[in-house]
Scaffold this motif. Structure first.
Motif, PDB file in Angstrom:
ATOM      1  N   VAL A  91      -6.581 -25.453 -23.569  1.00 41.47           N
ATOM      2  CA  VAL A  91      -5.469 -26.298 -23.997  1.00 41.47           C
ATOM      3  C   VAL A  91      -5.431 -26.319 -25.521  1.00 41.47           C
ATOM      4  O   VAL A  91      -6.462 -26.496 -26.176  1.00 41.47           O
ATOM      5  N   GLY A  92      -4.263 -26.135 -26.079  1.00 44.77           N
ATOM      6  CA  GLY A  92      -4.128 -26.093 -27.527  1.00 44.77           C
ATOM      7  C   GLY A  92      -4.154 -24.688 -28.081  1.00 44.77           C
ATOM      8  O   GLY A  92      -3.857 -24.483 -29.248  1.00 44.77           O
ATOM      9  N   HIS A  93      -4.525 -23.686 -27.252  1.00 45.32           N
ATOM     10  CA  HIS A  93      -4.469 -22.287 -27.696  1.00 45.32           C
ATOM     11  C   HIS A  93      -3.023 -21.957 -28.043  1.00 45.32           C
ATOM     12  O   HIS A  93      -2.097 -22.304 -27.318  1.00 45.32           O
ATOM     13  N   LYS A  94      -2.812 -21.254 -29.155  1.00 42.06           N
ATOM     14  CA  LYS A  94      -1.445 -21.008 -29.624  1.00 42.06           C
ATOM     15  C   LYS A  94      -0.607 -20.260 -28.601  1.00 42.06           C
ATOM     16  O   LYS A  94       0.574 -20.541 -28.421  1.00 42.06           O
ATOM     17  N   TYR A  95      -1.236 -19.296 -27.904  1.00 42.12           N
ATOM     18  CA  TYR A  95      -0.490 -18.567 -26.887  1.00 42.12           C
ATOM     19  C   TYR A  95      -0.183 -19.477 -25.698  1.00 42.12           C
ATOM     20  O   TYR A  95       0.892 -19.411 -25.112  1.00 42.12           O
ATOM     21  N   CYS A  96      -1.158 -20.301 -25.309  1.00 34.85           N
ATOM     22  CA  CYS A  96      -0.965 -21.194 -24.170  1.00 34.85           C
ATOM     23  C   CYS A  96       0.194 -22.147 -24.442  1.00 34.85           C
ATOM     24  O   CYS A  96       1.052 -22.365 -23.582  1.00 34.85           O
ATOM     25  N   ASP A  97       0.234 -22.712 -25.642  1.00 35.74           N
ATOM     26  CA  ASP A  97       1.324 -23.621 -25.998  1.00 35.74           C
ATOM     27  C   ASP A  97       2.657 -22.891 -25.993  1.00 35.74           C
ATOM     28  O   ASP A  97       3.674 -23.424 -25.522  1.00 35.74           O
ATOM     29  N   LEU A  98       2.658 -21.666 -26.514  1.00 33.90           N
ATOM     30  CA  LEU A  98       3.894 -20.881 -26.541  1.00 33.90           C
ATOM     31  C   LEU A  98       4.368 -20.586 -25.126  1.00 33.90           C
ATOM     32  O   LEU A  98       5.561 -20.738 -24.815  1.00 33.90           O
ATOM     33  N   PHE A  99       3.444 -20.173 -24.262  1.00 32.59           N
ATOM     34  CA  PHE A  99       3.820 -19.845 -22.885  1.00 32.59           C
ATOM     35  C   PHE A  99       4.323 -21.084 -22.151  1.00 32.59           C
ATOM     36  O   PHE A  99       5.229 -20.997 -21.315  1.00 32.59           O
ATOM     37  N   GLU A 100       3.731 -22.246 -22.441  1.00 33.61           N
ATOM     38  CA  GLU A 100       4.195 -23.491 -21.820  1.00 33.61           C
ATOM     39  C   GLU A 100       5.648 -23.757 -22.192  1.00 33.61           C
ATOM     40  O   GLU A 100       6.476 -24.102 -21.347  1.00 33.61           O
ATOM     41  N   ARG A 101       5.969 -23.565 -23.479  1.00 32.27           N
ATOM     42  CA  ARG A 101       7.349 -23.821 -23.943  1.00 32.27           C
ATOM     43  C   ARG A 101       8.334 -22.834 -23.325  1.00 32.27           C
ATOM     44  O   ARG A 101       9.491 -23.165 -23.080  1.00 32.27           O
ATOM     45  N   LEU A 102       7.864 -21.613 -23.086  1.00 28.77           N
ATOM     46  CA  LEU A 102       8.744 -20.580 -22.539  1.00 28.77           C
ATOM     47  C   LEU A 102       8.804 -20.599 -21.015  1.00 28.77           C
ATOM     48  O   LEU A 102       9.537 -19.811 -20.414  1.00 28.77           O
ATOM     49  N   GLY A 103       8.032 -21.481 -20.402  1.00 27.47           N
ATOM     50  CA  GLY A 103       8.089 -21.605 -18.948  1.00 27.47           C
ATOM     51  C   GLY A 103       7.295 -20.568 -18.198  1.00 27.47           C
ATOM     52  O   GLY A 103       7.529 -20.340 -16.999  1.00 27.47           O
ATOM     53  N   VAL A 104       6.327 -19.906 -18.873  1.00 25.76           N
ATOM     54  CA  VAL A 104       5.493 -18.919 -18.196  1.00 25.76           C
ATOM     55  C   VAL A 104       4.509 -19.652 -17.284  1.00 25.76           C
ATOM     56  O   VAL A 104       3.866 -20.609 -17.714  1.00 25.76           O
ATOM     57  N   PRO A 105       4.397 -19.262 -16.029  1.00 27.33           N
ATOM     58  CA  PRO A 105       3.500 -19.961 -15.101  1.00 27.33           C
ATOM     59  C   PRO A 105       2.050 -19.890 -15.562  1.00 27.33           C
ATOM     60  O   PRO A 105       1.650 -18.979 -16.276  1.00 27.33           O
ATOM     61  N   ARG A 106       1.254 -20.863 -15.099  1.00 26.38           N
ATOM     62  CA  ARG A 106      -0.163 -20.899 -15.460  1.00 26.38           C
ATOM     63  C   ARG A 106      -0.936 -19.924 -14.577  1.00 26.38           C
ATOM     64  O   ARG A 106      -1.665 -20.312 -13.674  1.00 26.38           O
ATOM     65  N   ASP A 107      -0.761 -18.686 -14.916  1.00 27.21           N
ATOM     66  CA  ASP A 107      -1.317 -17.584 -14.134  1.00 27.21           C
ATOM     67  C   ASP A 107      -2.046 -16.654 -15.092  1.00 27.21           C
ATOM     68  O   ASP A 107      -1.459 -16.122 -16.032  1.00 27.21           O
ATOM     69  N   ASP A 108      -3.348 -16.491 -14.864  1.00 22.90           N
ATOM     70  CA  ASP A 108      -4.154 -15.632 -15.750  1.00 22.90           C
ATOM     71  C   ASP A 108      -3.534 -14.272 -15.976  1.00 22.90           C
ATOM     72  O   ASP A 108      -3.458 -13.779 -17.107  1.00 22.90           O
ATOM     73  N   ARG A 109      -3.104 -13.636 -14.907  1.00 22.42           N
ATOM     74  CA  ARG A 109      -2.614 -12.262 -15.022  1.00 22.42           C
ATOM     75  C   ARG A 109      -1.359 -12.186 -15.868  1.00 22.42           C
ATOM     76  O   ARG A 109      -1.237 -11.323 -16.731  1.00 22.42           O
ATOM     77  N   TRP A 110      -0.404 -13.067 -15.607  1.00 18.66           N
ATOM     78  CA  TRP A 110       0.846 -13.038 -16.374  1.00 18.66           C
ATOM     79  C   TRP A 110       0.585 -13.334 -17.849  1.00 18.66           C
ATOM     80  O   TRP A 110       1.098 -12.643 -18.731  1.00 18.66           O
ATOM     81  N   ARG A 111      -0.215 -14.334 -18.112  1.00 16.09           N
ATOM     82  CA  ARG A 111      -0.434 -14.712 -19.512  1.00 16.09           C
ATOM     83  C   ARG A 111      -1.273 -13.662 -20.253  1.00 16.09           C
ATOM     84  O   ARG A 111      -1.050 -13.412 -21.436  1.00 16.09           O
ATOM     85  N   SER A 112      -2.189 -13.030 -19.562  1.00 17.80           N
ATOM     86  CA  SER A 112      -2.959 -11.948 -20.184  1.00 17.80           C
ATOM     87  C   SER A 112      -2.062 -10.746 -20.480  1.00 17.80           C
ATOM     88  O   SER A 112      -2.152 -10.133 -21.554  1.00 17.80           O
ATOM     89  N   LEU A 113      -1.184 -10.416 -19.527  1.00 19.63           N
ATOM     90  CA  LEU A 113      -0.283  -9.280 -19.719  1.00 19.63           C
ATOM     91  C   LEU A 113       0.665  -9.529 -20.886  1.00 19.63           C
ATOM     92  O   LEU A 113       0.859  -8.653 -21.751  1.00 19.63           O
ATOM     93  N   LEU A 114       1.239 -10.718 -20.941  1.00 20.12           N
ATOM     94  CA  LEU A 114       2.164 -11.033 -22.028  1.00 20.12           C
ATOM     95  C   LEU A 114       1.441 -11.077 -23.371  1.00 20.12           C
ATOM     96  O   LEU A 114       2.008 -10.696 -24.399  1.00 20.12           O
ATOM     97  N   SER A 115       0.199 -11.506 -23.376  1.00 22.15           N
ATOM     98  CA  SER A 115      -0.594 -11.490 -24.613  1.00 22.15           C
ATOM     99  C   SER A 115      -0.842 -10.061 -25.077  1.00 22.15           C
ATOM    100  O   SER A 115      -0.790  -9.763 -26.275  1.00 22.15           O
ATOM    101  N   CYS A 116      -1.087  -9.161 -24.127  1.00 22.27           N
ATOM    102  CA  CYS A 116      -1.269  -7.747 -24.468  1.00 22.27           C
ATOM    103  C   CYS A 116       0.010  -7.165 -25.055  1.00 22.27           C
ATOM    104  O   CYS A 116      -0.032  -6.433 -26.053  1.00 22.27           O
ATOM    105  N   LEU A 117       1.138  -7.498 -24.435  1.00 24.60           N
ATOM    106  CA  LEU A 117       2.415  -7.018 -24.958  1.00 24.60           C
ATOM    107  C   LEU A 117       2.614  -7.493 -26.387  1.00 24.60           C
ATOM    108  O   LEU A 117       3.064  -6.739 -27.258  1.00 24.60           O
ATOM    109  N   ARG A 118       2.284  -8.730 -26.615  1.00 26.20           N
ATOM    110  CA  ARG A 118       2.494  -9.332 -27.943  1.00 26.20           C
ATOM    111  C   ARG A 118       1.551  -8.739 -28.993  1.00 26.20           C
ATOM    112  O   ARG A 118       1.942  -8.512 -30.143  1.00 26.20           O
TER     113      ARG A 118
END
Length: 359
Positions: free
Chosen positions: A15-42
């Motif tokens: 909680v408080g991780h910059k990517y986590c906060d960004l994904f929360e605002r963008l409506g990305v589900p709390r799913d390890d795989r999705w958030r890891s993939l989007l972090s890789c893209l970024r």
């Protein structure tokens, strides 16, 4: 974020991780795989070994994924496949070109072997005939020497021809990537030892894929040949091969290495090539030579950089990355532009010199 239910997808970003906060605002589900993939893209934008075109494609994929807001299992697999394809594209392209070049060299080597076979058989026949002739020994030696010289001459010609083939692009007749690498290495060495000026100009024919999709690859190849002729004519108008090295870098990308006094003409050369191609009326013909379309327009984007903007450390890679960045800037600004890369106080600057809004 953790869960007592093992079947529930969780996010291990704190909680408080910059990517986590960004994904929360963008409506990305709390799913390890999705958030890891989007972090890789970024994070792909940070890696220098990916091309500017690859980085742009990944950025576009990231934006589209977030805009679509489809975070299903099927969409995850689709995005992952697209991401992997983008990262592998440059390798696949280089591999395809290398395989084709190897096949061409193998064919030529096969022809050379047959040619050598005939020369060696001729050597045997002439040698036997000379010995059996009963001529004076000195005359026999002279005949044998002449016969061997003929074979040596054939071998030298073949060696020179193979060296030429190894360094020449089969479609355009320009130097290929292998020759480019050798000449860049020599240029860097001359700059480091004698401060001989060095400049690299990269050129990319705009929208060639769309051109090929519309008219076919045969016509696309003709377009590349036409562009290479324009580039050669302009670059060598005032300079010979010692000062200018024109290469097909790969696909629709070309490169011009400028050495010594030719470096001062890089802007004039780039602008002239861009202007010539922009005003060139390309004619489309069918396989019977009949004209099917006139006044087809093509443009080229150009980016260049100077060796004097960098330290000696890994200079070849630095000037290549810089010219590539300038080329990408020209593309990103709308194509059909000449952009200069320069450095001052550890910061880089891009200057549009022709095409679009000139600085």
């Amino acid at each position: 974020m953790h869960s007592d239910n093992p079947s529930k997808k969780i996010c291990r970003f704190e909680v408080g991780h910059k990517y986590c906060d960004l994904f929360e605002r963008l409506g990305v589900p709390r799913d390890d795989r999705w958030r890891s993939l989007l972090s890789c893209l970024r994070s792909t934008q940070k890696y220098s070994y990916y091309s500017q075109e690859q980085k742009k494609q990944v950025a576009d994929l990231l934006i589209k994924t977030l805009e679509d807001a489809d975070f299903s299992e099927e969409r995850y697999c689709s995005v992952l496949r697209e991401y992997q394809a983008i990262l592998a594209s440059s390798y696949a392209k280089r591999l395809e070109e290398a395989l084709q070049e190897s096949a061409d060299l193998a064919d030529d080597f096969r022809r050379s072997v047959y040619h050598h076979k005939g020369a060696v058989e001729g050597l045997e026949e002439k040698s036997v005939a000379a010995v059996r002739s009963g001529a004076d020994p000195e005359d026999i030696v002279a005949q044998l020497r002449d016969t061997f010289q003929e074979v040596i001459s054939v071998l030298k010609e073949d060696a020179e021809r193979l060296d030429h083939i190894c360094k020449t692009d089969g479609l355009t007749g320009l130097f290929n990537r292998r020759a480019f690498d050798e000449n860049l290495k020599e240029g860097v060495k001359a700059w480091e030892s004698d401060k001989k000026p060095l400049c690299l100009l990269l050129l990319d024919v705009d929208n060639l894929k769309e051109f090929n999709d519309r008219f076919g690859h045969r016509i696309g190849d003709q377009a590349l040949q036409t562009f290479s002729q324009i580039m050669q004519a302009v670059a060598h108008r005032s300079h010979d091969d010692d000062d200018i090295c024109c290469c097909r870098f790969g696909g629709d990308e070309f490169a011009i290495l400028l050495f010594g006094d030719a470096v001062t003409d890089v802007v004039e050369i780039a602008q002239a090539i861009r202007s010539r191609l922009e005003t060139y009326d390309f004619v489309i013909r069918d396989n019977q030579g009949r004209i099917i379309k006139r006044n087809v327009q093509m443009t080229v984007s150009c980016g260049f950089a100077y060796a004097h903007d960098f330290s000696f450390d890994n200079l070849g890679a630095r000037i290549l990355d810089a010219a590539d960045s300038a080329l990408y800037e020209a593309k990103d600004l709308g194509r059909n532009r000449v952009v200069e890369y320069s450095r001052k106080d550890d910061s880089c600057k891009f200057t549009v010199l022709s095409g679009g809004d000139v600085a």
